[in-house]
Motif scaffolding. Sequence first.
Motif, PDB file in Angstrom:
ATOM      1  N   GLY A  49       8.285   4.280   8.573  1.00 57.49           N
ATOM      2  CA  GLY A  49       6.964   4.136   7.978  1.00 57.49           C
ATOM      3  C   GLY A  49       5.950   5.328   8.478  1.00 57.49           C
ATOM      4  O   GLY A  49       4.734   4.765   9.021  1.00 57.49           O
ATOM      5  N   ASP A  50       6.466   6.458   8.478  1.00 54.24           N
ATOM      6  CA  ASP A  50       5.412   7.318   9.254  1.00 54.24           C
ATOM      7  C   ASP A  50       4.660   8.473   8.201  1.00 54.24           C
ATOM      8  O   ASP A  50       4.051   9.376   8.559  1.00 54.24           O
ATOM      9  N   GLY A  51       4.864   8.019   7.008  1.00 54.83           N
ATOM     10  CA  GLY A  51       4.348   8.765   5.604  1.00 54.83           C
ATOM     11  C   GLY A  51       4.719  10.077   5.569  1.00 54.83           C
ATOM     12  O   GLY A  51       4.227  10.738   4.504  1.00 54.83           O
ATOM     13  N   ARG A  79       4.543  -3.304   7.391  1.00 60.55           N
ATOM     14  CA  ARG A  79       3.385  -2.368   7.608  1.00 60.55           C
ATOM     15  C   ARG A  79       3.999  -1.184   8.020  1.00 60.55           C
ATOM     16  O   ARG A  79       4.909  -0.781   8.815  1.00 60.55           O
ATOM     17  N   THR A  81       3.436   3.329   6.691  1.00 63.78           N
ATOM     18  CA  THR A  81       3.388   4.127   5.218  1.00 63.78           C
ATOM     19  C   THR A  81       4.854   4.841   4.850  1.00 63.78           C
ATOM     20  O   THR A  81       5.118   5.575   5.506  1.00 63.78           O
ATOM     21  N   TYR A  83       7.052   7.113   2.729  1.00 66.69           N
ATOM     22  CA  TYR A  83       7.144   7.979   1.573  1.00 66.69           C
ATOM     23  C   TYR A  83       8.280   7.766   0.925  1.00 66.69           C
ATOM     24  O   TYR A  83       9.543   7.584   1.564  1.00 66.69           O
ATOM     25  N   GLY A 103       3.437  -2.871   3.470  1.00 64.15           N
ATOM     26  CA  GLY A 103       3.149  -1.500   3.984  1.00 64.15           C
ATOM     27  C   GLY A 103       2.692  -1.039   2.576  1.00 64.15           C
ATOM     28  O   GLY A 103       2.433  -1.716   1.667  1.00 64.15           O
ATOM     29  N   THR A 104       2.553   0.280   2.739  1.00 57.51           N
ATOM     30  CA  THR A 104       2.183   1.315   1.809  1.00 57.51           C
ATOM     31  C   THR A 104       3.363   1.957   1.244  1.00 57.51           C
ATOM     32  O   THR A 104       4.098   2.819   2.004  1.00 57.51           O
ATOM     33  N   LEU A 106       4.406   5.601  -0.492  1.00 57.12           N
ATOM     34  CA  LEU A 106       3.686   6.751  -0.841  1.00 57.12           C
ATOM     35  C   LEU A 106       4.662   7.651  -1.698  1.00 57.12           C
ATOM     36  O   LEU A 106       5.577   7.946  -1.245  1.00 57.12           O
ATOM     37  N   GLY A 134       0.794  -5.208   0.221  1.00 52.22           N
ATOM     38  CA  GLY A 134       0.768  -3.789   0.186  1.00 52.22           C
ATOM     39  C   GLY A 134       0.283  -3.038  -1.072  1.00 52.22           C
ATOM     40  O   GLY A 134      -0.128  -3.571  -1.853  1.00 52.22           O
ATOM     41  N   ASP A 137       0.949   3.751  -3.743  1.00 53.01           N
ATOM     42  CA  ASP A 137      -0.073   4.922  -3.745  1.00 53.01           C
ATOM     43  C   ASP A 137       0.736   6.148  -4.657  1.00 53.01           C
ATOM     44  O   ASP A 137       1.551   6.624  -4.068  1.00 53.01           O
ATOM     45  N   GLN A 139      -0.505   8.954  -5.516  1.00 52.74           N
ATOM     46  CA  GLN A 139      -1.202  10.106  -5.229  1.00 52.74           C
ATOM     47  C   GLN A 139      -1.240  10.988  -6.205  1.00 52.74           C
ATOM     48  O   GLN A 139      -0.671  12.109  -6.372  1.00 52.74           O
TER      49      GLN A 139
END
Length: 409
Positions: A49-51, A79, A81, A83, A103-104, A106, A134, A137, A139
């Motif tokens: 979850g490091d985006g 939880r 981010t 990708y 979490g999110t 992405l 959550g 997103d 983008q």
Amino acid sequence: MASFYLENMMVCIILGFKALYMSLLFVAVTSSSATIPKVFDVQSYGAKGDGKTDNTNAFTNAWKDACAYNGRSRVYIPRGTFYLGGVTFKGPCSGKISFFIDGTLLAPSNNDDIKSDTWISFQYIDYLTITGSGIIDGQGKESWPHDECYKHDKCPLLAMNMGFDFVNNSRIKWITSRNSKAGHFNFFNVDHFNVTDVTITAPGDSPNTDGIKIAFSSNVQISNTHIGTGDDCIAILSGNTNFDIYNVTCGPGHGISVGSLGKSKEEKNVEGITVRDSVFTGTIAAVRIKTWESSASTIAISKIVYENIQMVDVESPIIIDQTYCPFPPCEKAGDSHIQVQDVTLKNIWGTSRSKVAVNLECSKSFPCKDIQLIDINLKNNGPGGPATALCENVKGSARGTMVPPSCLN
């Protein structure tokens, strides 16, 4: 002797109670183990979850194991981010399955990196639950300037946030979808699907970011949901039946629309749609039925109800548009062949930003019929004086409070 028999009787009673207790405990444990889902945490499959790490393979592998599990299963996104490239989660699965997002998720900012018209897709699944606190997103900000679909229909398709194809007896709850490149949630051929307590957001000027698009589906419920986006809050397309939509707030956006319809020969009837107890704030439209003027199909839109609807500074509160032309100028090859009938508009009140608050512009070849206006109270907050109503090729009736005055015969 009497005490001996009494002692034996007490022992038997105690043993009986113990046996009953153990039986009940066994049932409780068995029942509990049967109802608690087995969790498949994506981090156990290498997700980060490091985006920035592409987690597509980790998510796919977690889904495959959860889908194959013979019992209730849960794919869990904690939880962080995460990708995620374009991904499809396919069934059928062996048991009921949930996709729990805390979490999110992405999306790639570049639409070309998704390589599909849908970023996250679920297909051929029964008893699916999408839930959690959550965020999805999309983008979309980078892609919106390249969207020219408002100019012509030959534009390249941008990816929708999440899609459901042939998914039945399922639901989405609590999730937030934001900044999709195109539509947020797309439904095709679903049955008994429930959307509740969902939040959908994108800027009012983001192109073609419909909140919810649905086609060829039945028995759908959408409730307690907020949608603010750059296109239709909800677009009810071809082949839909038996919808109950209530407690929805829409704005910004283009309203809750039946249509557009008439562009394709393969379209089917739309029937049994109820929209109630909802609020539209600052939208372009609200109550809306739209069909292409030179329609390719000959179908019916019927048994439509909009009831208990509040308008707050809506540009076009009530509109039936059977001369729909999103890419003007349109070549006129005849009137719309879509029959709009049995439509009830009841207890609709609030404010309009335009003088024409009720605009019923129907087909000359297939006039709208059985249109009922009941207790309409719409005041013009814009220039031009009191609100007015416009009717063309409409047959119906009006009763109760009628502001603006009815244009129906």
